[in-house]
Design a protein around this motif. Structure first.
Motif, PDB file in Angstrom:
ATOM      1  N   TYR A   1      -5.429   3.732 -16.619  1.00 27.63           N
ATOM      2  CA  TYR A   1      -3.965   4.135 -16.394  1.00 27.63           C
ATOM      3  C   TYR A   1      -3.311   3.117 -17.657  1.00 27.63           C
ATOM      4  O   TYR A   1      -2.322   3.848 -17.535  1.00 27.63           O
ATOM      5  CB  TYR A   1      -3.757   3.174 -14.951  1.00 27.63           C
ATOM      6  CG  TYR A   1      -5.348   4.472 -14.093  1.00 27.63           C
ATOM      7  CD1 TYR A   1      -5.532   3.585 -13.209  1.00 27.63           C
ATOM      8  CD2 TYR A   1      -5.533   5.829 -14.465  1.00 27.63           C
ATOM      9  CE1 TYR A   1      -6.508   4.151 -11.791  1.00 27.63           C
ATOM     10  CE2 TYR A   1      -6.541   5.656 -13.095  1.00 27.63           C
ATOM     11  CZ  TYR A   1      -6.607   5.636 -12.544  1.00 27.63           C
ATOM     12  OH  TYR A   1      -8.138   5.503 -11.471  1.00 27.63           O
TER      13      TYR A   1
ATOM     14  N   PHE B   1      -0.017   4.728 -19.060  1.00 25.94           N
ATOM     15  CA  PHE B   1       1.240   4.208 -18.418  1.00 25.94           C
ATOM     16  C   PHE B   1       2.268   4.109 -20.536  1.00 25.94           C
ATOM     17  O   PHE B   1       3.491   4.331 -19.742  1.00 25.94           O
ATOM     18  CB  PHE B   1       1.120   3.154 -17.454  1.00 25.94           C
ATOM     19  CG  PHE B   1       3.115   2.031 -17.298  1.00 25.94           C
ATOM     20  CD1 PHE B   1       3.401   1.809 -18.447  1.00 25.94           C
ATOM     21  CD2 PHE B   1       3.054   2.737 -15.882  1.00 25.94           C
ATOM     22  CE1 PHE B   1       4.598   1.011 -17.365  1.00 25.94           C
ATOM     23  CE2 PHE B   1       4.305   2.231 -16.094  1.00 25.94           C
ATOM     24  CZ  PHE B   1       4.915   1.224 -16.592  1.00 25.94           C
TER      25      PHE B   1
ATOM     26  N   ALA C   1       7.444  11.020 -13.566  1.00 28.11           N
ATOM     27  CA  ALA C   1       6.340  10.422 -13.367  1.00 28.11           C
ATOM     28  C   ALA C   1       5.725  12.494 -12.900  1.00 28.11           C
ATOM     29  O   ALA C   1       4.993  12.275 -12.627  1.00 28.11           O
ATOM     30  CB  ALA C   1       6.335   8.938 -12.285  1.00 28.11           C
TER      31      ALA C   1
ATOM     32  N   TRP D   1       2.962  10.362  -3.913  1.00 33.20           N
ATOM     33  CA  TRP D   1       4.035   8.945  -4.413  1.00 33.20           C
ATOM     34  C   TRP D   1       4.650   8.283  -3.016  1.00 33.20           C
ATOM     35  O   TRP D   1       4.754   7.505  -3.522  1.00 33.20           O
ATOM     36  CB  TRP D   1       4.762  10.309  -4.860  1.00 33.20           C
ATOM     37  CG  TRP D   1       6.464   9.878  -4.967  1.00 33.20           C
ATOM     38  CD1 TRP D   1       7.661   8.610  -4.227  1.00 33.20           C
ATOM     39  CD2 TRP D   1       6.442   9.263  -6.326  1.00 33.20           C
ATOM     40  NE1 TRP D   1       7.849   8.416  -4.552  1.00 33.20           N
ATOM     41  CE2 TRP D   1       7.725   8.141  -6.438  1.00 33.20           C
ATOM     42  CE3 TRP D   1       6.474   9.278  -7.477  1.00 33.20           C
ATOM     43  CZ2 TRP D   1       8.981   8.056  -7.136  1.00 33.20           C
ATOM     44  CZ3 TRP D   1       6.671   8.989  -8.745  1.00 33.20           C
ATOM     45  CH2 TRP D   1       8.421   8.397  -8.610  1.00 33.20           C
TER      46      TRP D   1
ATOM     47  N   LEU E   1       8.035   4.370 -11.100  1.00 33.81           N
ATOM     48  CA  LEU E   1       6.867   3.974 -10.350  1.00 33.81           C
ATOM     49  C   LEU E   1       6.676   2.404 -11.810  1.00 33.81           C
ATOM     50  O   LEU E   1       7.155   3.081 -12.221  1.00 33.81           O
ATOM     51  CB  LEU E   1       6.024   4.567 -10.992  1.00 33.81           C
ATOM     52  CG  LEU E   1       5.629   5.931 -10.297  1.00 33.81           C
ATOM     53  CD1 LEU E   1       4.704   6.853 -10.402  1.00 33.81           C
ATOM     54  CD2 LEU E   1       5.500   5.178  -8.575  1.00 33.81           C
TER      55      LEU E   1
ATOM     56  N   PHE F   1       1.812   2.373 -10.655  1.00 29.88           N
ATOM     57  CA  PHE F   1       1.678   3.924 -11.064  1.00 29.88           C
ATOM     58  C   PHE F   1       0.468   4.045 -11.435  1.00 29.88           C
ATOM     59  O   PHE F   1      -0.744   5.250 -11.258  1.00 29.88           O
ATOM     60  CB  PHE F   1       1.740   3.772 -12.822  1.00 29.88           C
ATOM     61  CG  PHE F   1       1.511   4.964 -13.336  1.00 29.88           C
ATOM     62  CD1 PHE F   1       0.546   4.728 -14.788  1.00 29.88           C
ATOM     63  CD2 PHE F   1       1.739   6.337 -13.823  1.00 29.88           C
ATOM     64  CE1 PHE F   1      -0.074   5.542 -14.921  1.00 29.88           C
ATOM     65  CE2 PHE F   1       1.682   7.249 -14.980  1.00 29.88           C
ATOM     66  CZ  PHE F   1       0.434   6.553 -15.469  1.00 29.88           C
TER      67      PHE F   1
END
Lengths: 139, 765
Positions: free
Chosen positions: B290, B294, B310, B328, B339, B344
């Protein structure tokens, strides 16, 4: 505790309407629809130059013998209409204001969601939960 | 549930087992995971196990109470002994052997450690655990499925283990692939994972045809099954995710996931499955993945991903917008439309979970709450650690989070009451809202108007007053007439004078609030001298002040015509500035003292010149005294005196005045004449005046005859006194009428001035 809560868009179509499940729920829909006229009247009465100073909380729009209708309009002309049972006399103006404030906050949270297109119907669970907390608990 | 009688051995055994299963040390509820493991270890067919579960009432209750546990164990024993499962058999069957469980204690312990160790440890432990016989693995699977069943007393009684469980069936291969995957950086590399799982996916698919039912039950758990280490173990296996991706056919439940072959989704799936300590825990690898994702959007790990970016990113996952919206909502913790890394990761995790068919929770799971611990911290060690990490986060100062975070940090310990926190926060915002609304400014009242008040201007302003007014006028050369007033705070009477004077002085500025009418206290000449006379105008101040005293009698240079013009202009155009210049009631001759008047009257015939001289001086001494009549009286008197000698008519003043020119007294009486003339022009009712003067003249005319007789002095005096009184009353009446006229004219002037101001364009708005 409200009997019906509605969020009306700027173009006066409903974004969200939720009422206590009773028979003849359409009656509430009709009430909300007619209250829009009063809302518009109150908005226009403020004058063109006072948009900033216009109070968002419109107060009691009109009472009927069964219930009272309260209104609140945001700066983007999104209206919140709340129908409250008249027999619920304990509900004070401050409480109504706080309920509207919560509605407004939840609405802004929805707005922050990038997946929400303004003008769509509101399907947010958080919003639903918040509204549910405000509605009268029909046992 | 009927009573259960257990033998002592059974009792002891069951108690041990219960305590073993009682991982949460509740002494009442056996942890379902362990129980299911146990049942799996009993090596009973799944359906039997299900039956046992049902019969012991655990499915009804949803958990294993002690009694249920005991009953279940008994049923296990019954089943293992080959007897049909009946609740009745619990008590009827005697000498039931103790239920046999394949699990050995050491295995249990190793599993126990595996439960709460980190993922890395899990991997290690599982590497040790996995090689044991498949039965164990089956136990795991079965327990997982039973978890699901127990959690939801719903449909699938089958082993609803998701396909992700299956790879464990082939122990030899899975650890390898799995380990391989463990070291695999989460750089979005799909090929390697895909390669591995191939071999053993097939056996799974065969072995678990019915396992298609989604792991929904597991995911939707509000009470995440604690028996999640299974998920953890193979959660990291890329094969599973890859298999999931590659073999849609074998898995019937997960719809969208299987068909999607996009890189992101496979990675997501790979990651998602490892979320099971609580079902939502993010493993290290997942987190790393992740984080890398990101970084592709936002290089700064402490920065935000804006909502639009996002949105694009998550839309790629092809989830319906509604669900993305809900994700969300859950993950944007601070509701700022952006985020952070934590948010995120939570969102990504939820997307992955959803893609695998797991229902989204109603609230954000705790392990997904944005934590403020170090992002690269790989020591996430399970729930408790997660909780610790979570609980410590509020204590830490938030990194470069939005400014709203500090306030939200305080709300974190009470996340469950988030609504209240939002309430407080929103109240704060609403208060600010009210503050902004409160900001409306009402223009302060015009200070001029505040000060303006009807100030009775002295009827007889002294010369001193005149001088003051001149001073004020010269001093106040700016628009704001109040400043002189404010700057010099004299005593009240002076203030009144000042106000009156200032009222007089304000000129043509718009903002003046003074009455224009009241301030005619200064000389017309001086006023004429000031080019920009400030005019005060306020329609509010009543014009009940006395009419401004007339300017001093114009010097002899003033011609009759000019005075006439002044009068005319004043009467015609009262509202103009010019009129202001001339809008003094034309010089009202100062009121000569009655005694003065009487004196000269008396001595008139004797000393007409003296009288005239006297009268001529008197106006100069008292220039402001409005007293036409006296002069007219005197004039008439003089005229009469003169005319008497010349036999002039007294009716018409003009004749009188003209006649005066011829007399030797002409020069002195000119002022008088002028005054008379102006007075005439001022008063439209000249007839009355003439009448009055005629009367007066007649009276006066009659007077000279009286005092002549010395012997009748007293009588004469008395008569003259009477007459004087009469004239006084007449003159007083005249005066009041004139004053009324003046008031009317002044009001007119004010109104015209106001209109003028309205018409004048506003320059300062």
């Amino acid at each position: 505790m409200a009997v019906c809560i509605a969020v009306i868009a700027k173009e006066n179509y409903p974004l969200y309407i939720r009422s206590v499940p009773t028979e003849n729920e359409l009656k509430f829909h009709y009430t909300v629809h007619t209250s829009l006229d009063v809302v518009d009247e109150k908005i226009s009465a403020m004058g063109k130059a006072l948009v900033d100073q216009r109070e968002l909380y419109l107060g009691l729009l009109y009472p009927t013998e069964d219930y009272k209708v309260y209104g609140y309009v945001t700066n983007s002309r999104v209206k919140f209409v709340m129908v409250v049972d008249s027999s619920n006399t304990a509900l004070r103006d401050n409480e109504i204001r706080s309920m509207f404030r919560k509605l407004h906050n939840s609405y802004t949270d929805i707005m922050c969601n990038p997946f929400y297109n303004p003008g769509d119907r509101i399907h947010s669970r958080a919003f639903d939960n918040m509204v549910n907390s405000m509605m009268m608990q029909v046992c | 549930m009927e009573g259960l009688t257990l033998s002592e051995a059974e009792q002891r055994y069951y108690c041990d087992l219960f305590s073993y299963c009682d991982t949460e040390s509740t002494k009442k509820v056996a942890s379902n995971g362990r129980v299911l493991e146990l049942f799996r270890a009993a090596q009973l067919p799944n359906d039997v196990v299900m039956q046992i579960m049902e019969q012991c009432g655990a499915t009804r209750l949803g958990y294993f109470g002690r009694s249920q546990f005991y009953i279940a164990l008994k049923l296990v024993a019954v089943a293992q002994s080959g007897l049909p499962l009946r609740v009745e058999s619990l008590n009827t069957v005697k000498d039931l052997p103790l239920p046999r469980f394949v699990m050995t204690k050491n295995e249990q312990e190793s599993r126990h450690t595996a439960l709460y160790s980190s993922d890395a440890d899990n991997s290690a432990s599982y590497s040790g655990v996995i090689p044991p016989p498949p039965g164990r693995i089956q136990v795991k699977k079965g327990s997982v499925s039973h978890d699901a069943v127990q959690q939801r007393t719903s449909t699938d009684q089958q082993e609803s283990t998701s396909p992700v469980v299956s790879p464990q069936q082939s122990p030899p291969t899975s650890p390898h692939t799995w380990r391989k995957h463990n070291r695999h950086p989460s750089g979005g590399n799909n090929e390697r994972p895909l390669a591995g799982p191939g071999p053993f996916w097939a056996p799974f698919s065969e072995a678990q045809p019915g396992s298609s039912t989604s792991s929904d039950p597991i995911w939707s758990g509000h009470s995440p099954p604690p028996h999640q280490e299974n998920w953890v173990s193979f959660a990291d296996t890329p094969p599973t995710s890859a298999l999931l991706a590659m073999h849609p056919a074998s898995v019937q439940d997960q719809t969208t996931v299987r068909t999607v072959a996009s890189a992101t989704t496979t990675n997501e799936i790979r990651r998602q499955s490892s979320s099971y300590d609580d079902p939502w825990k993010i493993t290290d690898e997942q987190r790393q993945y992740y984080v890398n994702q990101f970084k592709t959007i936002q290089p700064d790990l402490n920065g935000f991903i804006p909502g639009s970016a996002a949105k694009e990113f998550f839309t790629k996952s092809k989830l319906p917008i509604l669900e993305l919206s809900h994700i969300w909502e859950l993950s944007d913790f601070d509701k700022d439309g952006a985020l952070t890394l934590d948010e995120f990761c939570a969102a990504f995790h939820l997307v992955v979970a959803r893609k695998n068919g797991y229902d989204l929770p109603q609230k954000l799971p705790e392990s997904l709450m944005p934590k403020l611990i170090d992002l690269e911290d790989s020591t996430e060690v399970g729930e408790q650690t997660g909780e610790v990490g979570y609980s410590s986060s509020p204590a830490e100062a938030p990194p470069s989070k939005s400014p709203s975070m500090p306030s939200l940090n305080q709300t974190w310990p009470e996340l469950n009451q988030s609504s209240e926190q939002w309430e407080t926060f929103s109240e704060r915002s609403s208060s600010s809202q009210t503050l902004t609304q409160f900001d409306s400014n009402i223009a302060p009242a015009d200070p001029d108007t505040a000060i303006v008040h009807p100030v009775p201007i002295r009827m007889t302003p002294s010369k001193i007053h005149m001088q003051e007014m001149e001073l004020k006028r010269t001093g106040s050369d700016h628009a704001n007439p109040t400043s002189p007033l404010l700057v010099k705070p004299p005593e009240l009477p002076e203030e009144n004078k000042m106000s009156s004077s200032v009222k007089f002085t304000p000129g043509n500025t718009v903002t003046d609030g003074y009455s224009s009418s009241d301030s005619y206290t200064s000389d017309p000449e001086q006023i004429g001298g000031t080019v920009t006379r400030q005019r005060s105008h306020s329609g509010t101040s009543p014009d009940n002040t006395a009419p401004p005293p007339p300017p001093p009698r114009p010097h002899p240079s003033h011609s009759r015509s000019s005075s006439l013009d002044m009068n005319r202009s004043f009467s015609v155009t009262p509202g103009q500035q010019q009129a202001g210049v001339v809008a003094y009631p034309p010089a009202v001759p100062p009121r000569p003292q009655p005694s003065q008047g009487a004196g000269p009257h008396v001595h008139r015939p004797v000393d007409a010149e003296g009288l005239i001289a006297h009268t001529s001086t008197s106006p100069q001494q008292i220039p402001e005294q409005p007293n036409f009549a006296d002069f007219s009286q005197f004039e008439a008197f003089a005229v009469s005196g003169v005319n008497k000698e010349e036999d002039d008519e007294i009716e018409t003043h003009s004749e009188v005045l003209q006649g005066k020119g011829t007399t030797p007294l002409a020069p002195p009486p000119k002022p008088i004449r002028r005054r008379l003339k102006s007075e005439d022009e001022l008063r439209p009712e000249a007839e009355e005046h003439t009448q009055k003067t005629g009367v007066i003249a007649a009276v006066l005319a009659s007077q000279p005859s009286i005092p002549r007789s010395v012997g009748k002095d007293k009588k004469a005096i008395q008569a003259s006194i009477r007459r004087n009184k009469e004239t006084n009353t007449v003159l007083a009446r005249l005066n009041s009428e004139l004053q009324q006229q003046l008031k009317d004219v002044l009001e007119e002037r004010i109104s015209l001035e106001v209109q003028l101001e309205q018409l004048r364009p506003f320059s300062h708005l």
